[in-house]
Design a protein around this motif. Structure first.
Motif, PDB file in Angstrom:
ATOM      1  N   SER A 150       0.824  -1.206   0.000  1.00 13.49           N
ATOM      2  CA  SER A 150       0.000   0.000   0.000  1.00 13.49           C
ATOM      3  C   SER A 150       0.859   1.256   0.000  1.00 13.49           C
ATOM      4  O   SER A 150       0.518   2.261  -0.626  1.00 13.49           O
ATOM      5  CB  SER A 150      -0.927   0.005   1.216  1.00 13.49           C
ATOM      6  OG  SER A 150      -0.183  -0.039   2.422  1.00 13.49           O
ATOM      7  N   GLY A 179     -14.726  -2.925  -0.500  1.00 10.48           N
ATOM      8  CA  GLY A 179     -13.553  -3.351   0.251  1.00 10.48           C
ATOM      9  C   GLY A 179     -12.355  -3.674  -0.619  1.00 10.48           C
ATOM     10  O   GLY A 179     -12.444  -4.475  -1.547  1.00 10.48           O
ATOM     11  N   GLU A 181      -8.456  -4.849   0.076  1.00 16.78           N
ATOM     12  CA  GLU A 181      -7.448  -5.299   1.043  1.00 16.78           C
ATOM     13  C   GLU A 181      -6.143  -4.570   0.752  1.00 16.78           C
ATOM     14  O   GLU A 181      -5.565  -4.714  -0.320  1.00 16.78           O
ATOM     15  CB  GLU A 181      -7.257  -6.808   0.922  1.00 16.78           C
ATOM     16  CG  GLU A 181      -6.157  -7.371   1.796  1.00 16.78           C
ATOM     17  CD  GLU A 181      -6.406  -7.135   3.272  1.00 16.78           C
ATOM     18  OE1 GLU A 181      -5.542  -6.480   3.892  1.00 16.78           O
ATOM     19  OE2 GLU A 181      -7.435  -7.593   3.782  1.00 16.78           O
ATOM     20  N   GLU A 183      -3.052  -4.547   2.461  1.00 16.09           N
ATOM     21  CA  GLU A 183      -1.722  -5.082   2.759  1.00 16.09           C
ATOM     22  C   GLU A 183      -1.436  -6.425   2.107  1.00 16.09           C
ATOM     23  O   GLU A 183      -0.293  -6.735   1.805  1.00 16.09           O
ATOM     24  CB  GLU A 183      -1.546  -5.199   4.279  1.00 16.09           C
ATOM     25  CG  GLU A 183      -1.711  -3.868   5.019  1.00 16.09           C
ATOM     26  CD  GLU A 183      -0.759  -2.791   4.531  1.00 16.09           C
ATOM     27  OE1 GLU A 183       0.323  -3.124   4.027  1.00 16.09           O
ATOM     28  OE2 GLU A 183      -1.101  -1.608   4.641  1.00 16.09           O
ATOM     29  N   LYS A 184      -2.457  -7.233   1.894  1.00 11.36           N
ATOM     30  CA  LYS A 184      -2.242  -8.559   1.324  1.00 11.36           C
ATOM     31  C   LYS A 184      -2.348  -8.506  -0.194  1.00 11.36           C
ATOM     32  O   LYS A 184      -3.141  -7.744  -0.751  1.00 11.36           O
ATOM     33  CB  LYS A 184      -3.264  -9.544   1.894  1.00 11.36           C
ATOM     34  CG  LYS A 184      -3.144  -9.715   3.404  1.00 11.36           C
ATOM     35  CD  LYS A 184      -4.234 -10.613   3.955  1.00 11.36           C
ATOM     36  CE  LYS A 184      -4.141 -10.721   5.466  1.00 11.36           C
ATOM     37  NZ  LYS A 184      -5.246 -11.531   6.029  1.00 11.36           N
ATOM     38  N   VAL A 187      -6.803 -11.925  -1.923  1.00 10.93           N
ATOM     39  CA  VAL A 187      -7.909 -12.042  -0.972  1.00 10.93           C
ATOM     40  C   VAL A 187      -8.359 -13.493  -0.949  1.00 10.93           C
ATOM     41  O   VAL A 187      -8.753 -14.050  -1.981  1.00 10.93           O
ATOM     42  CB  VAL A 187      -9.077 -11.122  -1.381  1.00 10.93           C
ATOM     43  CG1 VAL A 187     -10.277 -11.372  -0.482  1.00 10.93           C
ATOM     44  CG2 VAL A 187      -8.655  -9.655  -1.297  1.00 10.93           C
ATOM     45  N   ASN A 192     -12.221 -13.774   3.707  1.00 12.75           N
ATOM     46  CA  ASN A 192     -12.040 -12.337   3.500  1.00 12.75           C
ATOM     47  C   ASN A 192     -13.127 -11.835   2.563  1.00 12.75           C
ATOM     48  O   ASN A 192     -13.224 -12.278   1.418  1.00 12.75           O
ATOM     49  CB  ASN A 192     -10.651 -12.073   2.904  1.00 12.75           C
ATOM     50  CG  ASN A 192     -10.266 -10.598   2.956  1.00 12.75           C
ATOM     51  OD1 ASN A 192     -11.114  -9.728   2.819  1.00 12.75           O
ATOM     52  ND2 ASN A 192      -8.987 -10.334   3.153  1.00 12.75           N
ATOM     53  N   ASN A 194     -13.548  -8.680   1.531  1.00 11.86           N
ATOM     54  CA  ASN A 194     -13.180  -7.575   0.660  1.00 11.86           C
ATOM     55  C   ASN A 194     -13.279  -8.039  -0.784  1.00 11.86           C
ATOM     56  O   ASN A 194     -13.003  -9.204  -1.102  1.00 11.86           O
ATOM     57  CB  ASN A 194     -11.746  -7.114   0.939  1.00 11.86           C
ATOM     58  CG  ASN A 194     -11.645  -6.326   2.226  1.00 11.86           C
ATOM     59  OD1 ASN A 194     -12.475  -5.464   2.511  1.00 11.86           O
ATOM     60  ND2 ASN A 194     -10.634  -6.624   3.032  1.00 11.86           N
ATOM     61  N   SER A 197      -7.844  -7.255  -3.591  1.00 13.70           N
ATOM     62  CA  SER A 197      -6.691  -6.646  -2.930  1.00 13.70           C
ATOM     63  C   SER A 197      -6.189  -5.475  -3.761  1.00 13.70           C
ATOM     64  O   SER A 197      -6.565  -5.306  -4.932  1.00 13.70           O
ATOM     65  CB  SER A 197      -5.568  -7.677  -2.764  1.00 13.70           C
ATOM     66  OG  SER A 197      -5.006  -7.996  -4.028  1.00 13.70           O
TER      67      SER A 197
END
Length: 348
Positions: A150, A179, A181, A183-184, A187, A192, A194, A197
């Motif tokens: 990020s 949503g 994600e 940091e990852k 997903v 999860n 979200n 990602s």
């Protein structure tokens, strides 16, 4: 144990060509680094040869008081990858200059100028023991914290995709509700909820910019007939239609919709933008809207048996169909979407 007052250090600026000379005369010695990392650093130099190239300071030690005029041997504590990459640039220049491609020759000349005129800073310690040098090497290579994805996307303005990703995410409230994600890199469904990602969002945006199905995200500037703001508008409009197919609050829930599957999102992005490279911005926008509106008749629920006809597997616990994230499968999904869209257009 060494006493701090016994350790002398200094900062110097060294021409890259002089650095290479020190290595060739074995006055500067380094640990053999991972060649893959060396290639990455050389690629960084190639990709940024027209802009700013930032080389972190090298950290070296000399066992005795010395200067570059002496024959004393210097040991690299941190920077072996940079040193080897810089030393390999001369061979890279030879390869580029021997090419028949004008762009390759131009790049070779630019790298040659970089070697001749470029500099690197060096933090120079004197009198560190072998044990201390070894411990510092271990500390530098094991205790550094990797920059979160990020943060890379937020602050690495060299990447056109990063800039567009930031703008799309900031301007689209429904995408924020769905949503992302931060940091990852992926997903994991269904835990999860979200939608995707940040890394996956970049992949989708890369598809729109290159107007092609991409598995790897290109780096640096990308040639395109559209401006950055036009790309943002195009991707934002695509998300508008996506959230008409499923509410942003539930689109990330795998038990609700197959739209939470990234391979399908990847296929939807490719389907929406493929074969539009010859179009103007307004034509692309109109074509995207027509294609996405035609999908409203499709049943995107996870219970639709059509999804099991694609490369997929069933989850052990919840009996969900999990689509395979392969290029072939994504292409097959995009082709199927195109077929369904024609039916949708005829129906409307």
């Amino acid at each position: 144990m060494q006493i701090h007052k016994q350790i002398k250090q200094n900062m110097i600026v060294l021409n890259i060509k002089d650095l290479i000379q020190l290595v060739e005369t074995k006055q500067l010695q380094y640990r053999e680094p991972n060649q893959y990392r060396v290639r990455l650093f050389k690629k960084y130099i190639e990709n940024n040869i027209e802009g700013n190239i930032y080389i972190p300071p090298l950290i070296v030690n000399s066992s005795t008081s010395s200067s570059l005029l002496d024959d004393t041997v210097l040991t690299v504590i941190d920077g072996s990858v940079r040193v080897k990459a810089l030393c390999q640039l001369r061979q890279l220049v030879k390869e580029k200059l021997s090419s028949e491609e004008v762009e390759e020759i131009w790049l070779g000349e630019k790298i040659r100028d970089f070697i001749d005129k470029g500099c690197v800073s060096v933090q120079w310690f004197e009198g560190l023991s072998t044990d201390t040098v070894n411990q510092l090497y271990i500390d530098f290579n094991t205790k550094g914290k990797k920059v979160a994805l990020s943060k890379l996307i937020s602050y690495d303005s060299r990447s056109e995709i990063n800039r567009i990703t930031n703008d799309v995410l900031e301007q689209n409230e429904n995408l924020q509700r769905a949503g992302v994600e931060m940091e990852k890199r992926a997903v994991i469904k269904p835990v999860n909820e979200n939608l995707l990602s940040l890394s996956q969002l970049r992949k989708l945006i890369a598809v729109f910019i290159k107007e092609d199905l991409l598995i790897k995200i290109p780096k640096g500037q990308i040639e395109s007939s559209l401006t950055k703001d036009e790309h943002v508008q195009l991707v934002t409009r695509w998300f508008d239609f996506l959230f008409k197919l499923e509410d942003p609050h539930t689109i990330g829930m795998y038990n609700k919709t197959i739209l939470s599957s990234f391979p399908l999102l990847h296929a939807l992005a490719y389907f929406a933008i493929k074969d539009t490279s010859h179009m103007t911005f307004s034509e692309k926008m109109k074509e995207l809207e027509t294609r996405m509106m035609a999908l409203s008749m499709i049943d995107f629920s996870t219970t639709n048996p059509i999804w099991s006809t694609f490369n997929s597997r069933k989850s052990v616990k919840d009996d969900f169909t999990i689509l395979e994230n392969s290029q072939k499968n994504i292409l097959n999904l995009a082709t199927w979407l195109e077929t369904q869209s024609r039916k949708g257009v005829n129906f409307m």
